[in-house]
Design a protein around this motif. Sequence first.
Motif, PDB file in Angstrom:
ATOM      1  N   ILE A  83      88.436  84.152 -21.711  1.00 17.60           N
ATOM      2  CA  ILE A  83      88.978  83.060 -22.530  1.00 17.60           C
ATOM      3  C   ILE A  83      88.320  83.041 -23.905  1.00 17.60           C
ATOM      4  O   ILE A  83      88.987  82.943 -24.936  1.00 17.60           O
ATOM      5  CB  ILE A  83      88.791  81.705 -21.814  1.00 17.60           C
ATOM      6  N   SER A  84      86.990  83.131 -23.921  1.00 17.92           N
ATOM      7  CA  SER A  84      86.271  83.109 -25.205  1.00 17.92           C
ATOM      8  C   SER A  84      86.592  84.345 -26.033  1.00 17.92           C
ATOM      9  O   SER A  84      86.680  84.278 -27.262  1.00 17.92           O
ATOM     10  CB  SER A  84      84.759  83.004 -24.969  1.00 17.92           C
ATOM     11  N   ALA A  85      86.808  85.488 -25.371  1.00 18.26           N
ATOM     12  CA  ALA A  85      87.162  86.714 -26.100  1.00 18.26           C
ATOM     13  C   ALA A  85      88.520  86.561 -26.782  1.00 18.26           C
ATOM     14  O   ALA A  85      88.696  86.959 -27.941  1.00 18.26           O
ATOM     15  CB  ALA A  85      87.184  87.908 -25.147  1.00 18.26           C
ATOM     16  N   LEU A  86      89.483  85.971 -26.073  1.00 20.66           N
ATOM     17  CA  LEU A  86      90.812  85.791 -26.654  1.00 20.66           C
ATOM     18  C   LEU A  86      90.764  84.821 -27.835  1.00 20.66           C
ATOM     19  O   LEU A  86      91.392  85.060 -28.870  1.00 20.66           O
ATOM     20  CB  LEU A  86      91.784  85.278 -25.595  1.00 20.66           C
ATOM     21  N   LEU A  87      89.990  83.741 -27.692  1.00 23.09           N
ATOM     22  CA  LEU A  87      89.867  82.766 -28.783  1.00 23.09           C
ATOM     23  C   LEU A  87      89.186  83.395 -29.996  1.00 23.09           C
ATOM     24  O   LEU A  87      89.624  83.203 -31.135  1.00 23.09           O
ATOM     25  CB  LEU A  87      89.092  81.543 -28.308  1.00 23.09           C
ATOM     26  N   LEU A  88      88.094  84.132 -29.744  1.00 23.66           N
ATOM     27  CA  LEU A  88      87.376  84.757 -30.857  1.00 23.66           C
ATOM     28  C   LEU A  88      88.221  85.830 -31.510  1.00 23.66           C
ATOM     29  O   LEU A  88      88.246  85.944 -32.746  1.00 23.66           O
ATOM     30  CB  LEU A  88      86.055  85.353 -30.369  1.00 23.66           C
ATOM     31  N   TYR A  89      88.930  86.627 -30.705  1.00 24.79           N
ATOM     32  CA  TYR A  89      89.798  87.659 -31.282  1.00 24.79           C
ATOM     33  C   TYR A  89      90.850  87.021 -32.181  1.00 24.79           C
ATOM     34  O   TYR A  89      91.104  87.509 -33.290  1.00 24.79           O
ATOM     35  CB  TYR A  89      90.474  88.471 -30.177  1.00 24.79           C
ATOM     36  N   ASP A  90      91.457  85.940 -31.706  1.00 22.36           N
ATOM     37  CA  ASP A  90      92.511  85.295 -32.499  1.00 22.36           C
ATOM     38  C   ASP A  90      91.942  84.714 -33.788  1.00 22.36           C
ATOM     39  O   ASP A  90      92.597  84.745 -34.836  1.00 22.36           O
ATOM     40  CB  ASP A  90      93.176  84.192 -31.668  1.00 22.36           C
ATOM     41  N   PHE A  91      90.711  84.195 -33.727  1.00 23.04           N
ATOM     42  CA  PHE A  91      90.039  83.668 -34.922  1.00 23.04           C
ATOM     43  C   PHE A  91      89.787  84.797 -35.924  1.00 23.04           C
ATOM     44  O   PHE A  91      90.050  84.645 -37.128  1.00 23.04           O
ATOM     45  CB  PHE A  91      88.728  83.006 -34.520  1.00 23.04           C
ATOM     46  N   LEU A  92      89.294  85.936 -35.436  1.00 17.65           N
ATOM     47  CA  LEU A  92      89.030  87.067 -36.320  1.00 17.65           C
ATOM     48  C   LEU A  92      90.326  87.671 -36.855  1.00 17.65           C
ATOM     49  O   LEU A  92      90.393  88.122 -38.004  1.00 17.65           O
ATOM     50  CB  LEU A  92      88.216  88.135 -35.574  1.00 17.65           C
ATOM     51  N   TYR A  93      91.373  87.656 -36.012  1.00 25.18           N
ATOM     52  CA  TYR A  93      92.685  88.130 -36.474  1.00 25.18           C
ATOM     53  C   TYR A  93      93.184  87.265 -37.632  1.00 25.18           C
ATOM     54  O   TYR A  93      93.770  87.782 -38.586  1.00 25.18           O
ATOM     55  CB  TYR A  93      93.702  88.100 -35.327  1.00 25.18           C
ATOM     56  N   TYR A  94      92.970  85.961 -37.536  1.00 19.23           N
ATOM     57  CA  TYR A  94      93.379  85.072 -38.624  1.00 19.23           C
ATOM     58  C   TYR A  94      92.773  85.538 -39.939  1.00 19.23           C
ATOM     59  O   TYR A  94      93.466  85.605 -40.969  1.00 19.23           O
ATOM     60  CB  TYR A  94      92.945  83.635 -38.329  1.00 19.23           C
ATOM     61  N   TRP A  95      91.483  85.866 -39.940  1.00 19.32           N
ATOM     62  CA  TRP A  95      90.825  86.263 -41.185  1.00 19.32           C
ATOM     63  C   TRP A  95      91.256  87.655 -41.650  1.00 19.32           C
ATOM     64  O   TRP A  95      91.401  87.906 -42.853  1.00 19.32           O
ATOM     65  CB  TRP A  95      89.306  86.177 -41.026  1.00 19.32           C
ATOM     66  N   LEU A  96      91.464  88.563 -40.698  1.00 15.07           N
ATOM     67  CA  LEU A  96      92.008  89.877 -41.074  1.00 15.07           C
ATOM     68  C   LEU A  96      93.388  89.708 -41.702  1.00 15.07           C
ATOM     69  O   LEU A  96      93.683  90.299 -42.746  1.00 15.07           O
ATOM     70  CB  LEU A  96      92.099  90.772 -39.838  1.00 15.07           C
ATOM     71  N   HIS A  97      94.213  88.892 -41.076  1.00 13.32           N
ATOM     72  CA  HIS A  97      95.565  88.667 -41.562  1.00 13.32           C
ATOM     73  C   HIS A  97      95.547  87.991 -42.931  1.00 13.32           C
ATOM     74  O   HIS A  97      96.293  88.374 -43.842  1.00 13.32           O
ATOM     75  CB  HIS A  97      96.314  87.799 -40.548  1.00 13.32           C
TER      76      HIS A  97
END
Length: 416
Positions: A83-97
């Motif tokens: 769960i934490s991995a998915l949340l962190l990945y999505d947070f980092l994806y936001y900044w990459l995007h």
Amino acid sequence: MHEKIITFASPIFFILIALEFVVARKRQRHLYRINDSLNSLSLGVMSQIIGAFSKLFSIGMYALVLKHLSLFSLPSDSVWVWISALLLYDFLYYWLHRMGHQTNLLWAAHVVHHQSEQYNLSTALRQTSTGPLFGWIFYLPMALIGFPLEVFIAVALIDLLYQFWVHTEQIGKLGWFDRVFVSPSNHRVHHAVNDMYLDKNFGGILVVWDRLFGTFIEELDHVDIVYGTRKPLRSWNPLWANLEVYEQVWRDAWHTKSWLDKLQIWLRPPGWRPADLMAQSAASTFDIHRPTYDPVMSKATTWYCIVQFILLLQAATHYLIVYKSISALNAAIYLSWLVMGLWCIGGLMERGRIYLLPETLRILCILMMNLLTASWFYSFALSTPVQALLTATCLISLAGLWLIFSRQKTHGHLPH
């Protein structure tokens, strides 16, 4: 694993695209154009077959940091780790995007996804082939924390697959869902080139990040969304689609006199140019009412390109399944042939008569390989019935190619 799951999920994607097409027709909203959709699908296929190699680099960098620099060793069988991995990945994806829209280096890769002037489920499959070159940097915090490689790959795939369904105009606003998650409504805004919508709604799964960091805007019912990019591609060439911004920025970096500008232009926002180049030529203005790029295609041209794309799609699927089991040289030859085919289809859709020769050579390569070696790219022996079918397919393709295109007036050209 990533490319194989995408490969086996592809039939579901195409079923959903067909369903959306039928629904749009019944609603009198013709959101699909064959040339645009084929171009988007070609770019999706190209991203997968090239990504089979390029993603090895990005995953390898993650694994290297995880092995030598991770602070913790998190278990892969913990629900909370996932769960934490998915949340962190999505947070980092936001900044990459977000950075992908605000720096030329990253925009050069991401622009591919925005080039279509249509917005439908085929647009979701329109992906970059160069994204893995730099995108991996944004996910290194996950490796430093210690999220296992298999967890990272899985949540990356979940985040990517989620975003498929939001590329549609057939689903309206969803109430509270729009305020928490990325939805068709707020992702339509992200693809808009209207001034008020530009560079908004960067989230992958959660739109909460946009609300937290001030990049959220709601879709307004009275505003007609215009899709595409501020500098339209105006080409069906998938290679040019991946290289156009790199070429533009490189040209400016080469011609500017300041060494600082030669470097910083890659980190500046799209559209930024050094002062000395701005003084030489005025910046082009964007016309939101520009005509959509839609060169006329005859029915014969349309059917030839559709059939050849379907054949290439089958070959690309085979390639993604077997490329690890064949030699690097044969895999490279196979990959080059696939890319050449997608390039030729794009050119023929532009009525580019000069693509007759490379398309002829592409088909002849298969015909001669079949007749002389009785193999598929020197790696898979062909039975006599398969040889006969392949020979017939090549001969019919060559006859159709020359009958349809040899007398057409030229429109396309090699650079585009």
